[in-house]
Scaffold this active site. Structure first.
Site, PDB file in Angstrom:
ATOM      1  N   ASP A 134       0.853  -1.186   0.000  1.00 34.89           N
ATOM      2  CA  ASP A 134       0.000   0.000   0.000  1.00 34.89           C
ATOM      3  C   ASP A 134       0.894   1.242   0.000  1.00 34.89           C
ATOM      4  O   ASP A 134       1.363   1.685   1.054  1.00 34.89           O
ATOM      5  CB  ASP A 134      -0.906  -0.031   1.229  1.00 34.89           C
ATOM      6  CG  ASP A 134      -2.069   0.938   1.117  1.00 34.89           C
ATOM      7  OD1 ASP A 134      -2.120   1.702   0.131  1.00 34.89           O
ATOM      8  OD2 ASP A 134      -2.932   0.930   2.005  1.00 34.89           O
ATOM      9  N   VAL A 135       1.134   1.775  -1.209  1.00 28.73           N
ATOM     10  CA  VAL A 135       2.017   2.937  -1.346  1.00 28.73           C
ATOM     11  C   VAL A 135       1.306   4.141  -1.957  1.00 28.73           C
ATOM     12  O   VAL A 135       1.779   5.265  -1.843  1.00 28.73           O
ATOM     13  CB  VAL A 135       3.274   2.606  -2.176  1.00 28.73           C
ATOM     14  CG1 VAL A 135       4.223   1.708  -1.404  1.00 28.73           C
ATOM     15  CG2 VAL A 135       2.910   1.972  -3.511  1.00 28.73           C
ATOM     16  N   LYS A 136       0.195   3.904  -2.666  1.00 30.03           N
ATOM     17  CA  LYS A 136      -0.626   4.970  -3.259  1.00 30.03           C
ATOM     18  C   LYS A 136       0.209   5.972  -4.061  1.00 30.03           C
ATOM     19  O   LYS A 136      -0.006   7.184  -3.968  1.00 30.03           O
ATOM     20  CB  LYS A 136      -1.440   5.681  -2.181  1.00 30.03           C
ATOM     21  CG  LYS A 136      -2.438   4.776  -1.461  1.00 30.03           C
ATOM     22  CD  LYS A 136      -3.288   5.567  -0.481  1.00 30.03           C
ATOM     23  CE  LYS A 136      -4.300   4.674   0.205  1.00 30.03           C
ATOM     24  NZ  LYS A 136      -3.682   3.744   1.181  1.00 30.03           N
ATOM     25  N   ARG A 137       1.126   5.474  -4.863  1.00 25.23           N
ATOM     26  CA  ARG A 137       1.945   6.358  -5.681  1.00 25.23           C
ATOM     27  C   ARG A 137       1.158   6.851  -6.896  1.00 25.23           C
ATOM     28  O   ARG A 137       0.267   6.183  -7.388  1.00 25.23           O
ATOM     29  CB  ARG A 137       3.211   5.640  -6.153  1.00 25.23           C
ATOM     30  CG  ARG A 137       4.115   5.152  -5.025  1.00 25.23           C
ATOM     31  CD  ARG A 137       4.651   6.313  -4.193  1.00 25.23           C
ATOM     32  NE  ARG A 137       5.691   5.887  -3.295  1.00 25.23           N
ATOM     33  CZ  ARG A 137       5.625   5.898  -1.970  1.00 25.23           C
ATOM     34  NH1 ARG A 137       4.517   6.317  -1.386  1.00 25.23           N
ATOM     35  NH2 ARG A 137       6.632   5.504  -1.223  1.00 25.23           N
ATOM     36  N   THR A 140      -0.808  -0.273  -4.668  1.00 23.29           N
ATOM     37  CA  THR A 140      -1.892   0.694  -4.818  1.00 23.29           C
ATOM     38  C   THR A 140      -1.342   1.952  -5.456  1.00 23.29           C
ATOM     39  O   THR A 140      -0.197   2.356  -5.201  1.00 23.29           O
ATOM     40  CB  THR A 140      -2.530   1.030  -3.463  1.00 23.29           C
ATOM     41  OG1 THR A 140      -1.523   1.556  -2.584  1.00 23.29           O
ATOM     42  CG2 THR A 140      -3.166  -0.202  -2.834  1.00 23.29           C
TER      43      THR A 140
END
Length: 276
Positions: free
Chosen positions: A94-97, A124
């Site tokens: 879960d890094v949401k880059r 993510t």
């Protein structure tokens, strides 16, 4: 080469529809009686992996809670990813880059390249520089058999002002994201490798998820207020593609391994009942 969608489908069939987050924030470390430092982080992550990595389909480390300890925290994240995958769990990092051009390509390489020590099964990403800006990640995921989960409809109250905004064609921003990801999964079997993040607490929003043909990651269950029964109203006919995600509801039962396993078994039973 086996795709992420194929691996995820097999893992859910074998282990059940459950993703457990690994979120070692300061309050949870304290609840476990651990210090808020690298030693506490390492003990926490190692215990979760030992308890769950050989049992649940997916583990989802939240990168920020490791990054806050600098290079030593990132080293523990590397170890957590490796050990989880070795035990048979798929790992969604879960890094949401979300960025453009060569920067997005570099993020993709960091987390999806088989040569990277941070390589996960999926990550993510945020589409709010335009879904097309994520093309380097989509391309590398396709080439390496990895997966991508794109934020679509999130549970935070601020999200709706952007995600429900209507564009010139009459679609909401979220529906545009949903439709573009659906195109990437067209013709894939048994499941596409490009998924969406859709919060379990958002209720009925009027968005159409029927054509996604990919995994629908549903955070917000348990301590954040969502229940397995909520999944029916959020996802409707797309319920069969939902991957429920819990964090604190399971993690708060540590540090005893038996407690973590019992909590995971309990929520898995609830999810199986809700998903049919």
């Amino acid at each position: 080469m086996e795709t992420f969608g194929e691996r995820l489908h097999a893992a859910i069939e074998t282990r059940g529809p459950l993703c457990v987050g690994i979120d070692p924030h300061a309050g949870l470390l304290a609840r476990w009686g651990l210090t808020d430092d690298v030693a506490g982080l390492e003990r926490f992550a190692r215990t979760v992996v030992e308890a769950l990595a050989d049992r649940v389909a997916v583990l989802k480390p939240q990168s920020a809670f490791f990054e806050r300890f600098g290079s030593r925290g990132v080293a523990i994240l590397e170890s957590t990813i490796r050990q989880s995958r070795e035990a048979g769990a798929l790992v969604i990092l879960d890094v949401k880059r979300g960025d453009i051009g060569s920067t997005m390509a570099a993020y993709a390489s960091a987390y999806l390249d088989p040569a990277s020590t941070l390589r996960a099964d999926a990550i993510t990403v945020s589409p709010y520089l335009g879904v097309g800006s994520l093309r380097p990640a989509f391309d590398l995921a396709t080439a390496t058999g990895a997966g991508i989960f794109v934020l679509a409809l999130t549970s935070n109250p601020e999200g709706a002002s952007v995600q429900h905004a209507v564009g010139p064609g009459g679609k909401t921003v979220a529906q545009t994201v949903i439709d573009e990801i659906s195109q990437l999964n067209a013709g894939m079997s048994p499941l596409g490798s490009f998924g969406l993040v859709v919060g379990a607490t958002i209720g009925k929003t009027g968005h159409d998820l029927a054509g996604v043909n990919g995994p629908l990651l549903a955070p917000g269950l348990g301590a954040q207020g969502g229940t397995p029964d909520d999944l029916r109203s959020v996802f409707g006919e797309s319920l069969h593609n939902v991957l429920p995600s819990y964090s604190r509801e399971v993690l708060s039962e540590g540090p005893e391994i038996a407690g973590l396993r019992a909590a995971a078994d309990r929520v898995l039973d609830d999810c199986r009942a809700a998903l049919g």
